[in-house]
Scaffold this motif. Structure first.
Motif, PDB file in Angstrom:
ATOM      1  N   GLU A  15     -14.402  -8.479   0.869  1.00  0.00           N
ATOM      2  CA  GLU A  15     -14.483  -8.475  -0.589  1.00  0.00           C
ATOM      3  C   GLU A  15     -15.923  -8.619  -1.065  1.00  0.00           C
ATOM      4  OE1 GLU A  15     -10.080 -10.423  -1.462  1.00  0.00           O
ATOM      5  OE2 GLU A  15     -11.873 -11.660  -1.491  1.00  0.00           O
ATOM      6  N   VAL A  16     -16.707  -9.418  -0.354  1.00  0.00           N
ATOM      7  CA  VAL A  16     -18.113  -9.591  -0.704  1.00  0.00           C
ATOM      8  C   VAL A  16     -18.857  -8.280  -0.534  1.00  0.00           C
ATOM      9  CG1 VAL A  16     -20.269 -10.697  -0.017  1.00  0.00           C
ATOM     10  CG2 VAL A  16     -18.186 -12.051  -0.232  1.00  0.00           C
ATOM     11  N   LYS A  17     -18.588  -7.570   0.577  1.00  0.00           N
ATOM     12  CA  LYS A  17     -19.241  -6.279   0.812  1.00  0.00           C
ATOM     13  C   LYS A  17     -18.893  -5.292  -0.288  1.00  0.00           C
ATOM     14  CE  LYS A  17     -19.678  -6.530   5.846  1.00  0.00           C
ATOM     15  NZ  LYS A  17     -19.223  -5.951   7.126  1.00  0.00           N
ATOM     16  N   GLU A  18     -17.597  -5.246  -0.685  1.00  0.00           N
ATOM     17  CA  GLU A  18     -17.178  -4.344  -1.748  1.00  0.00           C
ATOM     18  C   GLU A  18     -17.868  -4.703  -3.059  1.00  0.00           C
ATOM     19  OE1 GLU A  18     -12.980  -4.494  -1.975  1.00  0.00           O
ATOM     20  OE2 GLU A  18     -12.654  -3.296  -0.170  1.00  0.00           O
ATOM     21  N   THR A  19     -18.012  -6.005  -3.324  1.00  0.00           N
ATOM     22  CA  THR A  19     -18.658  -6.445  -4.555  1.00  0.00           C
ATOM     23  C   THR A  19     -20.121  -6.012  -4.586  1.00  0.00           C
ATOM     24  OG1 THR A  19     -17.199  -8.377  -4.598  1.00  0.00           O
ATOM     25  CG2 THR A  19     -19.157  -8.458  -6.003  1.00  0.00           C
ATOM     26  N   VAL A  20     -20.802  -6.107  -3.442  1.00  0.00           N
ATOM     27  CA  VAL A  20     -22.197  -5.684  -3.360  1.00  0.00           C
ATOM     28  C   VAL A  20     -22.323  -4.195  -3.636  1.00  0.00           C
ATOM     29  CG1 VAL A  20     -24.153  -5.389  -1.799  1.00  0.00           C
ATOM     30  CG2 VAL A  20     -22.882  -7.536  -1.801  1.00  0.00           C
ATOM     31  N   VAL A  21     -21.423  -3.397  -3.059  1.00  0.00           N
ATOM     32  CA  VAL A  21     -21.443  -1.948  -3.285  1.00  0.00           C
ATOM     33  C   VAL A  21     -21.236  -1.633  -4.759  1.00  0.00           C
ATOM     34  CG1 VAL A  21     -20.229   0.214  -2.821  1.00  0.00           C
ATOM     35  CG2 VAL A  21     -20.702  -1.371  -0.953  1.00  0.00           C
ATOM     36  N   GLU A  22     -20.268  -2.314  -5.390  1.00  0.00           N
ATOM     37  CA  GLU A  22     -20.006  -2.070  -6.801  1.00  0.00           C
ATOM     38  C   GLU A  22     -21.207  -2.465  -7.664  1.00  0.00           C
ATOM     39  OE1 GLU A  22     -17.712  -0.402  -7.960  1.00  0.00           O
ATOM     40  OE2 GLU A  22     -16.375  -0.273  -6.258  1.00  0.00           O
ATOM     41  N   LYS A  23     -21.926  -3.519  -7.250  1.00  0.00           N
ATOM     42  CA  LYS A  23     -23.096  -3.933  -8.012  1.00  0.00           C
ATOM     43  C   LYS A  23     -24.173  -2.856  -7.970  1.00  0.00           C
ATOM     44  CE  LYS A  23     -23.191  -8.943  -8.288  1.00  0.00           C
ATOM     45  NZ  LYS A  23     -23.941 -10.153  -7.934  1.00  0.00           N
ATOM     46  N   ILE A  24     -24.313  -2.229  -6.803  1.00  0.00           N
ATOM     47  CA  ILE A  24     -25.298  -1.155  -6.677  1.00  0.00           C
ATOM     48  C   ILE A  24     -24.909   0.010  -7.578  1.00  0.00           C
ATOM     49  CG2 ILE A  24     -26.273   0.523  -5.069  1.00  0.00           C
ATOM     50  CD1 ILE A  24     -25.908  -1.616  -2.866  1.00  0.00           C
ATOM     51  N   LYS A  25     -23.627   0.351  -7.597  1.00  0.00           N
ATOM     52  CA  LYS A  25     -23.164   1.464  -8.419  1.00  0.00           C
ATOM     53  C   LYS A  25     -23.225   1.134  -9.898  1.00  0.00           C
ATOM     54  CE  LYS A  25     -19.999   3.357  -4.971  1.00  0.00           C
ATOM     55  NZ  LYS A  25     -18.586   3.648  -4.634  1.00  0.00           N
ATOM     56  N   GLY A  26     -23.117  -0.146 -10.253  1.00  0.00           N
ATOM     57  CA  GLY A  26     -23.172  -0.557 -11.646  1.00  0.00           C
ATOM     58  C   GLY A  26     -21.820  -0.977 -12.164  1.00  0.00           C
ATOM     59  N   ASN A  27     -21.854  -1.848 -13.169  1.00  0.00           N
ATOM     60  CA  ASN A  27     -20.640  -2.345 -13.795  1.00  0.00           C
ATOM     61  C   ASN A  27     -20.633  -1.943 -15.263  1.00  0.00           C
ATOM     62  OD1 ASN A  27     -19.992  -3.823 -11.374  1.00  0.00           O
ATOM     63  ND2 ASN A  27     -21.465  -5.381 -12.014  1.00  0.00           N
ATOM     64  N   SER A  28     -19.480  -1.505 -15.753  1.00  0.00           N
ATOM     65  CA  SER A  28     -19.372  -1.137 -17.159  1.00  0.00           C
ATOM     66  C   SER A  28     -17.904  -0.940 -17.503  1.00  0.00           C
ATOM     67  CB  SER A  28     -20.154   0.146 -17.468  1.00  0.00           C
ATOM     68  OG  SER A  28     -19.581   1.251 -16.783  1.00  0.00           O
ATOM     69  N   VAL A  29     -17.641  -0.934 -18.804  1.00  0.00           N
ATOM     70  CA  VAL A  29     -16.311  -0.620 -19.324  1.00  0.00           C
ATOM     71  C   VAL A  29     -16.477   0.446 -20.395  1.00  0.00           C
ATOM     72  CG1 VAL A  29     -14.243  -1.491 -20.476  1.00  0.00           C
ATOM     73  CG2 VAL A  29     -15.491  -2.972 -18.890  1.00  0.00           C
ATOM     74  N   ALA A  30     -15.715   1.533 -20.288  1.00  0.00           N
ATOM     75  CA  ALA A  30     -15.734   2.595 -21.295  1.00  0.00           C
ATOM     76  C   ALA A  30     -14.334   2.722 -21.879  1.00  0.00           C
ATOM     77  CB  ALA A  30     -16.182   3.912 -20.679  1.00  0.00           C
ATOM     78  N   VAL A  31     -14.227   2.578 -23.192  1.00  0.00           N
ATOM     79  CA  VAL A  31     -12.935   2.662 -23.889  1.00  0.00           C
ATOM     80  C   VAL A  31     -12.939   3.909 -24.756  1.00  0.00           C
ATOM     81  CG1 VAL A  31     -11.411   1.539 -25.554  1.00  0.00           C
ATOM     82  CG2 VAL A  31     -12.626   0.169 -23.845  1.00  0.00           C
ATOM     83  N   LEU A  32     -11.917   4.763 -24.570  1.00  0.00           N
ATOM     84  CA  LEU A  32     -11.828   6.035 -25.292  1.00  0.00           C
ATOM     85  C   LEU A  32     -10.474   6.145 -25.990  1.00  0.00           C
ATOM     86  CD1 LEU A  32     -13.072   8.229 -22.294  1.00  0.00           C
ATOM     87  CD2 LEU A  32     -14.492   7.324 -24.132  1.00  0.00           C
ATOM     88  N   GLN A  33     -10.496   6.369 -27.275  1.00  0.00           N
ATOM     89  CA  GLN A  33      -9.290   6.648 -28.066  1.00  0.00           C
ATOM     90  C   GLN A  33      -8.145   5.698 -27.708  1.00  0.00           C
ATOM     91  OE1 GLN A  33      -8.234  10.805 -28.105  1.00  0.00           O
ATOM     92  NE2 GLN A  33      -6.497  10.494 -29.464  1.00  0.00           N
ATOM     93  N   THR A  34      -8.405   4.423 -27.827  1.00  0.00           N
ATOM     94  CA  THR A  34      -7.449   3.392 -27.413  1.00  0.00           C
ATOM     95  C   THR A  34      -7.084   2.486 -28.594  1.00  0.00           C
ATOM     96  OG1 THR A  34      -8.154   3.401 -25.105  1.00  0.00           O
ATOM     97  CG2 THR A  34      -7.156   1.372 -25.921  1.00  0.00           C
ATOM     98  N   ARG A  35      -5.799   2.201 -28.733  1.00  0.00           N
ATOM     99  CA  ARG A  35      -5.331   1.262 -29.751  1.00  0.00           C
ATOM    100  C   ARG A  35      -5.435  -0.161 -29.208  1.00  0.00           C
ATOM    101  NH1 ARG A  35       0.411   3.599 -30.358  1.00  0.00           N
ATOM    102  NH2 ARG A  35       0.889   1.402 -30.728  1.00  0.00           N
ATOM    103  N   ILE A  36      -6.004  -1.060 -29.998  1.00  0.00           N
ATOM    104  CA  ILE A  36      -6.120  -2.466 -29.611  1.00  0.00           C
ATOM    105  C   ILE A  36      -5.482  -3.296 -30.709  1.00  0.00           C
ATOM    106  CG2 ILE A  36      -7.702  -4.342 -29.113  1.00  0.00           C
ATOM    107  CD1 ILE A  36      -9.613  -2.333 -27.924  1.00  0.00           C
ATOM    108  N   GLU A  37      -4.477  -4.087 -30.330  1.00  0.00           N
ATOM    109  CA  GLU A  37      -3.711  -4.845 -31.309  1.00  0.00           C
ATOM    110  C   GLU A  37      -3.616  -6.298 -30.878  1.00  0.00           C
ATOM    111  OE1 GLU A  37       0.032  -2.852 -31.423  1.00  0.00           O
ATOM    112  OE2 GLU A  37      -0.828  -0.925 -32.019  1.00  0.00           O
ATOM    113  N   GLY A  38      -3.833  -7.223 -31.832  1.00  0.00           N
ATOM    114  CA  GLY A  38      -3.723  -8.652 -31.558  1.00  0.00           C
ATOM    115  C   GLY A  38      -4.920  -9.190 -30.806  1.00  0.00           C
ATOM    116  N   GLY A  39      -4.857 -10.479 -30.516  1.00  0.00           N
ATOM    117  CA  GLY A  39      -5.942 -11.124 -29.801  1.00  0.00           C
ATOM    118  C   GLY A  39      -7.039 -11.620 -30.725  1.00  0.00           C
ATOM    119  N   ALA A  40      -7.836 -12.538 -30.214  1.00  0.00           N
ATOM    120  CA  ALA A  40      -8.926 -13.094 -31.009  1.00  0.00           C
ATOM    121  C   ALA A  40      -9.987 -12.041 -31.304  1.00  0.00           C
ATOM    122  CB  ALA A  40      -9.533 -14.281 -30.272  1.00  0.00           C
ATOM    123  N   LYS A  41     -10.310 -11.217 -30.315  1.00  0.00           N
ATOM    124  CA  LYS A  41     -11.249 -10.111 -30.485  1.00  0.00           C
ATOM    125  C   LYS A  41     -10.972  -9.081 -29.408  1.00  0.00           C
ATOM    126  CE  LYS A  41     -14.802 -12.860 -28.120  1.00  0.00           C
ATOM    127  NZ  LYS A  41     -16.191 -13.365 -28.204  1.00  0.00           N
TER     128      LYS A  41
END
Length: 270
Positions: free
Chosen positions: A213-239
């Motif tokens: 899991e540590v090795k996979e995490t290192v690889v993902e860090k090299i590739k970068g971390n991000s979230v992209a949201v497209l045409q999505t409904r968001i309902e409820g929650g604090a934010k």
């Protein structure tokens, strides 16, 4: 009865047309002459929906290859014959059996109960309904999240409901949410809920991670971390998004329709 002679001019006009027809036939023949493994490999490069799904309409052979378990894993809680290859009763079992890069098609109708399902390999989860509301993932109280994502993943055409906690917990990797619905508990507990929580980019990692899991995490860090949201409904929650790592909310767009609000935004490094 005399047979009309073909003039040289008619031959000059007809020859290019005949050549084009022959070229088309030859190209089709060469494609269909490929073995199943090679043709299936070509189909794997198509986007699962609608391109790869539409290739199943070409002929019986293409339908077999386009729907082969090597290209799709299917979640269907109503299926009786579990001996069918690539068919699973639950999302958790499908994720466990999937290989990196697989696409999991989640059956429409009814609710799929999920709780803290960790996804540690690149996967694509797609709802098989015509609209996101037809494929619903429900996370009951007592769970931190419906899905915990530790790798690059894509979610499309799905509804994710969380009674308490968050719908999606993003740990690392590039997460794409396309055409989904994220619903959290409404009043009076909406302050305890959040559709998307991202902890990516923290300096401290979990102490109980295994070596793999540590090795996979290192690889993902090299590739970068991000979230992209497209045409999505968001309902409820604090934010809509809560971040406790290095990522921040950026490039927000909102479109108001007759009944809903649709969001486009990124959670990325500044």
């Amino acid at each position: 009865m005399e047979i009309p002679k073909i003039s040289k001019l008619d031959k000059l006009i007809a020859e290019p047309r005949m050549k084009k027809k022959r070229m088309k036939l030859e190209s089709l023949t060469s494609l269909n002459n490929l073995d199943d493994g090679c043709l299936m490999h070509i189909l794997s490069f198509l986007s699962p929906i609608p391109d790869r799904y539409n290739t199943a309409l070409v002929c019986h052979r293409w339908r077999y290859l386009a729907c082969h378990p090597r290209l799709w894993l299917r979640v269907d809680p109503f299926v009786k014959d579990l001996s069918l290859p690539g068919v699973f009763h639950s999302i958790e079992s499908a994720v466990s059996a999937a290989r990196p890069g697989d696409t999991i098609l989640i059956g429409a109708g009814g609710n799929h109960h999920v709780s803290n399902i960790q996804i540690k390999k690149p996967l694509c989860l797609i709802g098989s309904g015509e609209i996101p509301d037809e494929t619903t993932l429900v996370c009951s109280r007592g769970s931190d999240s419906a899905l915990e994502l530790l790798s690059t993943c894509k979610l499309a055409n799905l509804t994710v409901k969380a009674e308490l906690g968050c719908c999606l917990l993003h740990r690392s990797g590039r997460l794409t949410i396309d055409g989904c619905v994220l619903q959290c508990e409404t009043n009076p507990l909406d302050h305890l809920s959040c559709p998307i929580v991202s902890t990516a980019g923290r300096d401290k990692e979990e102490d109980n991670l295994s070596l793999v899991e540590v090795k996979e995490t290192v690889v993902e860090k090299i590739k970068g971390n991000s979230v992209a949201v497209l045409q999505t409904r968001i309902e409820g929650g604090a934010k809509a998004v809560a971040t406790s790592g290095d990522l921040v909310l950026q490039r927000v767009r909102v479109m108001y329709s007759k009944d809903y609000l649709y969001f486009w935004f990124d959670v990325d490094h500044e």
